[in-house]
Design a protein around this motif. Structure first.
Motif, short mmCIF file in Angstrom:
data_model
loop_
_atom_site.label_atom_id
_atom_site.label_comp_id
_atom_site.label_asym_id
_atom_site.label_seq_id
_atom_site.Cartn_x
_atom_site.Cartn_y
_atom_site.Cartn_z
N TRP A 98 35.93 57.14 36.72
CA TRP A 98 36.30 56.78 37.90
C TRP A 98 37.14 55.57 38.11
O TRP A 98 38.23 55.88 38.83
CB TRP A 98 34.84 56.45 38.52
CG TRP A 98 34.72 56.61 39.99
CD1 TRP A 98 35.31 56.58 41.13
CD2 TRP A 98 33.96 57.89 40.40
NE1 TRP A 98 35.08 57.02 42.31
CE2 TRP A 98 34.00 58.12 41.84
CE3 TRP A 98 32.79 58.56 39.94
CZ2 TRP A 98 33.29 58.87 42.60
CZ3 TRP A 98 32.13 59.50 40.58
CH2 TRP A 98 32.52 59.60 42.09
N VAL A 99 37.04 54.48 37.51
CA VAL A 99 38.12 53.55 37.23
C VAL A 99 38.20 53.34 35.79
O VAL A 99 37.33 52.99 34.74
CB VAL A 99 37.33 52.07 37.88
CG1 VAL A 99 38.57 50.94 37.54
CG2 VAL A 99 37.26 52.37 39.30
N PRO A 100 39.41 53.94 35.30
CA PRO A 100 39.78 53.93 33.94
C PRO A 100 39.52 52.48 33.01
O PRO A 100 39.77 51.33 33.80
CB PRO A 100 40.95 54.41 33.95
CG PRO A 100 41.49 54.99 35.17
CD PRO A 100 40.35 54.34 35.99
N PRO A 101 39.06 52.47 31.89
CA PRO A 101 38.85 51.22 31.24
C PRO A 101 40.14 50.37 31.16
O PRO A 101 40.19 49.31 31.00
CB PRO A 101 38.37 51.62 29.77
CG PRO A 101 37.49 52.94 30.02
CD PRO A 101 38.11 53.54 31.23
N CYS B 169 35.83 47.28 38.20
CA CYS B 169 36.70 47.14 39.23
C CYS B 169 38.00 47.87 39.23
O CYS B 169 38.64 47.76 38.27
CB CYS B 169 36.82 45.52 39.43
SG CYS B 169 35.23 44.93 40.43
N ALA B 170 38.39 48.14 40.82
CA ALA B 170 39.70 48.56 40.90
C ALA B 170 40.43 47.41 40.38
O ALA B 170 40.44 46.25 40.61
CB ALA B 170 39.94 49.03 42.19
N ALA B 171 41.81 47.72 40.11
CA ALA B 171 43.14 46.87 39.70
C ALA B 171 44.23 47.37 40.44
O ALA B 171 44.41 48.52 40.60
CB ALA B 171 43.20 46.74 38.24
N PRO B 172 45.31 46.62 40.37
CA PRO B 172 46.54 46.87 41.31
C PRO B 172 47.29 47.76 40.40
O PRO B 172 48.42 47.27 40.09
CB PRO B 172 47.04 45.74 41.61
CG PRO B 172 46.60 44.67 40.66
CD PRO B 172 45.29 44.93 40.26
N LEU B 173 46.60 48.96 40.00
CA LEU B 173 47.45 49.80 39.09
C LEU B 173 47.67 51.20 39.69
O LEU B 173 48.28 52.27 39.01
CB LEU B 173 46.78 49.66 37.76
CG LEU B 173 46.75 48.59 36.96
CD1 LEU B 173 45.96 48.84 35.69
CD2 LEU B 173 48.18 48.21 36.50
N TYR B 174 47.21 51.36 40.67
CA TYR B 174 47.19 52.94 41.41
C TYR B 174 48.63 53.44 41.55
O TYR B 174 48.70 54.74 41.41
CB TYR B 174 46.34 52.93 42.54
CG TYR B 174 45.00 52.72 42.27
CD1 TYR B 174 44.03 53.79 41.96
CD2 TYR B 174 44.12 51.37 42.42
CE1 TYR B 174 42.68 53.82 41.78
CE2 TYR B 174 42.87 51.29 42.13
CZ TYR B 174 42.11 52.42 41.95
OH TYR B 174 40.70 52.39 41.50
N CYS B 175 49.61 52.52 41.63
CA CYS B 175 50.92 53.03 41.80
C CYS B 175 51.79 52.95 40.40
O CYS B 175 52.82 53.56 40.27
CB CYS B 175 51.81 52.10 42.83
SG CYS B 175 51.18 52.12 44.36
N ASP B 176 51.17 52.55 39.32
CA ASP B 176 51.53 52.74 38.06
C ASP B 176 51.38 54.29 37.64
O ASP B 176 50.54 54.84 37.43
CB ASP B 176 50.92 51.83 37.21
CG ASP B 176 51.40 51.78 35.70
OD1 ASP B 176 51.11 52.56 34.85
OD2 ASP B 176 52.19 50.92 35.45
N GLY C 83 29.52 54.98 31.46
CA GLY C 83 30.35 55.56 32.57
C GLY C 83 30.37 54.33 33.74
O GLY C 83 29.96 53.32 33.43
N HIS C 84 30.79 55.02 34.83
CA HIS C 84 30.96 54.31 35.96
C HIS C 84 29.60 53.67 36.62
O HIS C 84 29.63 52.56 37.24
CB HIS C 84 31.73 54.83 37.15
CG HIS C 84 32.32 53.97 38.02
ND1 HIS C 84 33.18 53.06 37.88
CD2 HIS C 84 32.23 54.10 39.65
CE1 HIS C 84 33.71 52.53 38.94
NE2 HIS C 84 32.93 53.15 39.92
N PHE C 85 28.61 54.53 36.57
CA PHE C 85 27.52 54.01 37.29
C PHE C 85 26.47 53.31 36.33
O PHE C 85 25.29 53.10 36.85
CB PHE C 85 26.52 55.48 37.48
CG PHE C 85 27.40 56.36 38.57
CD1 PHE C 85 28.15 56.10 39.28
CD2 PHE C 85 26.98 57.84 38.60
CE1 PHE C 85 28.78 56.75 40.43
CE2 PHE C 85 28.02 58.83 39.43
CZ PHE C 85 28.90 58.08 40.30
#
Length: 304
Positions: free
Chosen positions: A259-262, A137-144, A284-286
């Motif tokens: 796609w979403v890094p570990p 899942c996406a985490a709130p790290l895209y601005c990091d 991987g992601h899929f």
């Protein structure tokens, strides 16, 4: 070898039976049900796409006795668009849909871009949740600045644009994506930097490719504004603190996911009060779509 996760015939059959829920603001949300009709109720928070990739859980849900309820978020598939929308509104929609279905308690599974909605549910009504499963899942790290460097080129670009572009301008690249979604070769080339070898192998499988392309076509069924806003909300503040979530969260992630890094799931494990990270080596992601049985095997034997 990648198994045939779902046939095009099954996609057509399952997609032909949408149901509808009325939201408090007058919107209608389209949802689909898979698996066992009287099984353990489980809401599926779809990733960047539509309800179609939830169908890859259909056979496994039938085998293990789960009822998958997969609503499309606003502006996606047949669901009405919501211009003014925040992440927590997704939890409100699921709670209202559960009420209309007469469900007091249920599980939630989220994948990829479904992370914000999944964790919004865990934040808003933990007492109603039987289980919470986060699949890459996406985490709130895209601005990091450190974490964002691990994203593929395309995802890194959208994350940068999403933080400062006005919504109408951010929507423009999604107009292109809408047309690319009909061309598997062009789509694979565009997102090549986000695919590890096992993801490329999955995408080369005919049934998986048909599912994936159909998923993206449903994403843009009502145009590009719903898809654009759904993606952009991932990059905004989510409106709640992950550290305040009280329920247990199972996290599953492929170690080679680009796609979403570990590291995003490792961050979730560190930040959530009660979480277990299951790192799947070499995948991987899929992976979670082609090996859905493993998710239900993990839940098997627990108190539903």
């Amino acid at each position: 070898m990648i198994p045939d996760v779902i046939s095009l015939e099954d996609i057509e059959r399952l997609s032909s039976r949408p149901s509808w829920a009325d939201m408090k603001d007058g919107r209608r949300v389209a949802y689909y049900q898979f698996g066992v009709p009287d099984g353990i109720p489980t809401f599926f928070c779809h990733g960047t796409g539509s309800h179609v990739h939830a169908m890859t859980f259909h056979r496994a849900a039938e085998k293990f006795g789960y009822r998958i309820i997969a609503p499309d978020r606003p502006g996606i598939g047949l669901s009405d668009f919501a211009r003014q929308r925040a992440v927590l509104d997704g939890a409100d929609d699921i709670a209202r849909l559960a009420d209309q279905l007469g469900l007091d308690r249920f599980g939630v599974i989220g994948i990829s871009g479904g992370g914000p909605t999944l964790f919004a549910c865990a934040s808003a009504f933990p007492e109603r949740l039987k289980f919470v499963v986060a699949l890459a899942c996406a985490a709130p790290l895209y601005c990091d600045p450190v974490a964002s460097r691990e994203l593929g080129r395309a995802d890194r670009m959208y994350a940068r644009l999403g933080r400062w572009l006005p919504r109408p301008l951010f929507q423009l690249p999604f107009v292109l994506l809408r047309y690319q979604s009909k061309k598997p070769a062009s789509f694979a080339k565009m997102f090549a930097s986000s695919m590890c070898p096992t993801d490329r192998e999955a995408f080369e499988n005919k049934s998986f490719q048909e599912m994936f392309i159909r998923d993206w076509q449903e994403l843009f069924k009502r145009g590009s504004q719903g898809a654009a806003l759904d993606a952009q909300l991932v990059y905004y503040p989510w409106g709640f603190d992950l550290r305040d979530i009280r329920c247990h969260v199972d996290i599953r992630h492929g170690s080679e996911d680009r796609w979403v890094p570990p590291s995003f799931s490792k961050y979730l494990e560190r930040t959530l009060k009660d979480a277990t990270l299951h790192m799947i080596e070499g995948q991987g992601h899929f992976y979670h779509m082609v090996s859905a049985e493993e998710t239900f095997q993990m839940l098997a034997g627990r108190e539903p």
